[in-house]
Write a protein that holds these residues in place. Sequence first.
Motif, PDB file in Angstrom:
ATOM      1  N   PHE A  29       0.877  -1.170   0.000  1.00 46.43           N
ATOM      2  CA  PHE A  29       0.000   0.000   0.000  1.00 46.43           C
ATOM      3  C   PHE A  29       0.914   1.219   0.000  1.00 46.43           C
ATOM      4  N   LEU A  30       1.170   1.733  -1.195  1.00 40.07           N
ATOM      5  CA  LEU A  30       2.104   2.861  -1.352  1.00 40.07           C
ATOM      6  C   LEU A  30       1.321   4.164  -1.283  1.00 40.07           C
ATOM      7  N   VAL A  31       1.748   5.064  -0.393  1.00 41.54           N
ATOM      8  CA  VAL A  31       1.108   6.376  -0.326  1.00 41.54           C
ATOM      9  C   VAL A  31       2.075   7.439  -0.843  1.00 41.54           C
ATOM     10  N   LEU A  32       1.585   8.259  -1.773  1.00 40.31           N
ATOM     11  CA  LEU A  32       2.340   9.412  -2.244  1.00 40.31           C
ATOM     12  C   LEU A  32       1.794  10.618  -1.506  1.00 40.31           C
ATOM     13  N   VAL A  33       2.625  11.235  -0.681  1.00 41.24           N
ATOM     14  CA  VAL A  33       2.134  12.334   0.150  1.00 41.24           C
ATOM     15  C   VAL A  33       3.018  13.558  -0.033  1.00 41.24           C
ATOM     16  N   GLY A  34       2.416  14.727   0.075  1.00 43.34           N
ATOM     17  CA  GLY A  34       3.198  15.955  -0.036  1.00 43.34           C
ATOM     18  C   GLY A  34       2.262  17.132  -0.187  1.00 43.34           C
ATOM     19  N   PRO A  35       2.818  18.341  -0.086  1.00 48.77           N
ATOM     20  CA  PRO A  35       1.976  19.534  -0.155  1.00 48.77           C
ATOM     21  C   PRO A  35       1.410  19.754  -1.551  1.00 48.77           C
ATOM     22  N   SER A  36       0.473  20.660  -1.656  1.00 44.26           N
ATOM     23  CA  SER A  36      -0.169  20.969  -2.932  1.00 44.26           C
ATOM     24  C   SER A  36       0.875  21.352  -3.985  1.00 44.26           C
ATOM     25  N   GLY A  37       0.726  20.766  -5.173  1.00 46.65           N
ATOM     26  CA  GLY A  37       1.624  21.121  -6.269  1.00 46.65           C
ATOM     27  C   GLY A  37       2.931  20.342  -6.298  1.00 46.65           C
ATOM     28  N   CYS A  38       3.096  19.344  -5.410  1.00 46.32           N
ATOM     29  CA  CYS A  38       4.383  18.640  -5.344  1.00 46.32           C
ATOM     30  C   CYS A  38       4.513  17.566  -6.425  1.00 46.32           C
ATOM     31  N   GLY A  39       3.421  17.291  -7.161  1.00 46.71           N
ATOM     32  CA  GLY A  39       3.515  16.333  -8.266  1.00 46.71           C
ATOM     33  C   GLY A  39       2.823  15.004  -8.027  1.00 46.71           C
ATOM     34  N   LYS A  40       2.056  14.902  -6.938  1.00 49.71           N
ATOM     35  CA  LYS A  40       1.396  13.630  -6.600  1.00 49.71           C
ATOM     36  C   LYS A  40       0.439  13.170  -7.697  1.00 49.71           C
ATOM     37  N   SER A  41      -0.461  14.075  -8.089  1.00 43.95           N
ATOM     38  CA  SER A  41      -1.473  13.688  -9.083  1.00 43.95           C
ATOM     39  C   SER A  41      -0.825  13.366 -10.416  1.00 43.95           C
ATOM     40  N   THR A  42       0.215  14.123 -10.758  1.00 38.57           N
ATOM     41  CA  THR A  42       0.913  13.852 -12.021  1.00 38.57           C
ATOM     42  C   THR A  42       1.514  12.447 -11.981  1.00 38.57           C
ATOM     43  N   MET A  43       2.066  12.053 -10.834  1.00 38.77           N
ATOM     44  CA  MET A  43       2.619  10.694 -10.730  1.00 38.77           C
ATOM     45  C   MET A  43       1.526   9.648 -10.873  1.00 38.77           C
ATOM     46  N   LEU A  44       0.408   9.880 -10.211  1.00 39.11           N
ATOM     47  CA  LEU A  44      -0.681   8.903 -10.268  1.00 39.11           C
ATOM     48  C   LEU A  44      -1.236   8.806 -11.690  1.00 39.11           C
ATOM     49  N   ARG A  45      -1.330   9.957 -12.352  1.00 42.07           N
ATOM     50  CA  ARG A  45      -1.842   9.962 -13.732  1.00 42.07           C
ATOM     51  C   ARG A  45      -0.892   9.215 -14.671  1.00 42.07           C
ATOM     52  N   MET A  46       0.407   9.295 -14.388  1.00 44.57           N
ATOM     53  CA  MET A  46       1.359   8.514 -15.197  1.00 44.57           C
ATOM     54  C   MET A  46       1.179   7.024 -14.924  1.00 44.57           C
ATOM     55  N   LEU A  47       0.960   6.670 -13.647  1.00 42.43           N
ATOM     56  CA  LEU A  47       0.736   5.251 -13.316  1.00 42.43           C
ATOM     57  C   LEU A  47      -0.530   4.741 -13.994  1.00 42.43           C
ATOM     58  N   ALA A  48      -1.542   5.601 -14.079  1.00 42.63           N
ATOM     59  CA  ALA A  48      -2.820   5.209 -14.684  1.00 42.63           C
ATOM     60  C   ALA A  48      -2.729   5.124 -16.200  1.00 42.63           C
ATOM     61  N   GLY A  49      -1.691   5.741 -16.776  1.00 45.96           N
ATOM     62  CA  GLY A  49      -1.577   5.750 -18.234  1.00 45.96           C
ATOM     63  C   GLY A  49      -2.293   6.950 -18.852  1.00 45.96           C
ATOM     64  N   LEU A  50      -2.674   7.915 -18.013  1.00 47.09           N
ATOM     65  CA  LEU A  50      -3.370   9.103 -18.523  1.00 47.09           C
ATOM     66  C   LEU A  50      -2.384  10.179 -18.962  1.00 47.09           C
ATOM     67  N   GLU A  51      -1.115   9.999 -18.573  1.00 47.87           N
ATOM     68  CA  GLU A  51      -0.085  10.984 -18.866  1.00 47.87           C
ATOM     69  C   GLU A  51       1.159  10.196 -19.273  1.00 47.87           C
ATOM     70  N   THR A  52       1.851  10.629 -20.326  1.00 48.15           N
ATOM     71  CA  THR A  52       3.076   9.921 -20.748  1.00 48.15           C
ATOM     72  C   THR A  52       4.282  10.584 -20.089  1.00 48.15           C
ATOM     73  N   PRO A  53       5.151   9.797 -19.444  1.00 49.38           N
ATOM     74  CA  PRO A  53       6.340  10.408 -18.825  1.00 49.38           C
ATOM     75  C   PRO A  53       7.241  11.056 -19.879  1.00 49.38           C
ATOM     76  N   THR A  54       8.037  12.044 -19.470  1.00 53.44           N
ATOM     77  CA  THR A  54       9.000  12.628 -20.406  1.00 53.44           C
ATOM     78  C   THR A  54      10.389  12.028 -20.187  1.00 53.44           C
TER      79      THR A  54
END
Length: 344
Positions: A29-54
């Motif tokens: 159970f991996l939790v990505l935690v951090g303040p607003s704007g730290c990149g959490k959602s972007t990481m999750l979206r990459m894991l979901a395949g909704l965003e392609t990594p650069t």
Amino acid sequence: MIRLENLGKSFGKFDAVREVSLEVPKGAFLVLVGPSGCGKSTMLRMLAGLETPTSGRIVFGKDTVSDGEKGWTIDPARRNVGLVFQSYALWPHMTVAGNVDWPLKVAGLGKPERRQRTDEVLRLLAIDGLAGRYPNEISGGQQQRVAIARMIAPRPGILLFDEPLSNLDAKLRVEMRTELLRVHRATGATSVYVTHDQVEAMTMASHVAVLNGGRVEQFDPPAGLVADPHTAFVATFVGTPPANLVPVSALPPMLAQDLPADASAMYRPEDLSVSTGAGATSLAFDFAEASPVAGRVMITGTREDRRLTAVVDGAPAFAVGDTAHFVLPPKPAAIFAANGERLS
Ligand SMILES: Nc1ncnc2c1ncn2[C@@H]1O[C@H](COP(=O)(O)OP(=O)(O)OP(=O)(O)O)[C@@H](O)[C@H]1O
């Protein structure tokens, strides 16, 4: 197993996620935690395949599912993940059972199997009594359960959660944490959970990645973060209450003498005591509040833009604005350089 190798995501010149490398085993159970704007959602979206990594790669088990160097990603429907967002996004014109059944229908499962799976997950989430209701006929907490049931019905190997509890009231949030962990265990899936709430992270995670400015500042089990914070940011972000960080320049001379002048010293709240009189190792703060915590008292002092917290068995009765002297232990629990790196 999920492995991230030097994962990065830039939007134009802005690096939202930088060089993230970590690995968790199946069932974690991996939790990505951090303040607003730290990149959490972007990481999750990459894991979901909704965003392609650069840059970098994402590996699920033996399969590379995203490759930033080559600029490709397997699309969400084909990577065996389930996703639950903050907003439940249920289909309003379908019943609870209909909502859960829909992804199974899309996956082409036969009717008896769909029926059996829908019943099973509704029971698992304790909402089998609501099967015939429409989303507007059930509460927010129940809607969240339906969203989770719908996610797990197709039995994805990886469950992704983006702040799923943030729309619920405090009591329900605490209940749902336990509930979510139960579901996570029952499915045997690997979960990745995004939150800005460190208490949620610390209570739910087997592994925590603390993000700041797009980087992972520390990746450890919850207890490791509190016992051995690697950076000043982590030290003051996790823990209930989090540790105190005092610039060496603000310490009583007796305690500052052997420490680098531009460093900061970390003191745990439970290592402090509070008194009405000044001492050689105390700092004067304005009493702000006292609150009971598990049979002890948490005392907070403020001065200018600084805060200090002590957790004590008992303390003199202060009124707001009184000077409270926080007595520091002889040695800090950790020392951090001006750039936040741990020195000792
Ligand atoms: N499509 C985009 N284009 C440009 N910048 C973006 C885009 N998506 C995200 N960002 C930026 O990347 C950074 C990280 O955003 P992200 O949504 O991942 O943060 P977060 O940690 O989930 O924050 P929050 O908790 O507020 O949702 C932010 O500074 C954000 O503005």
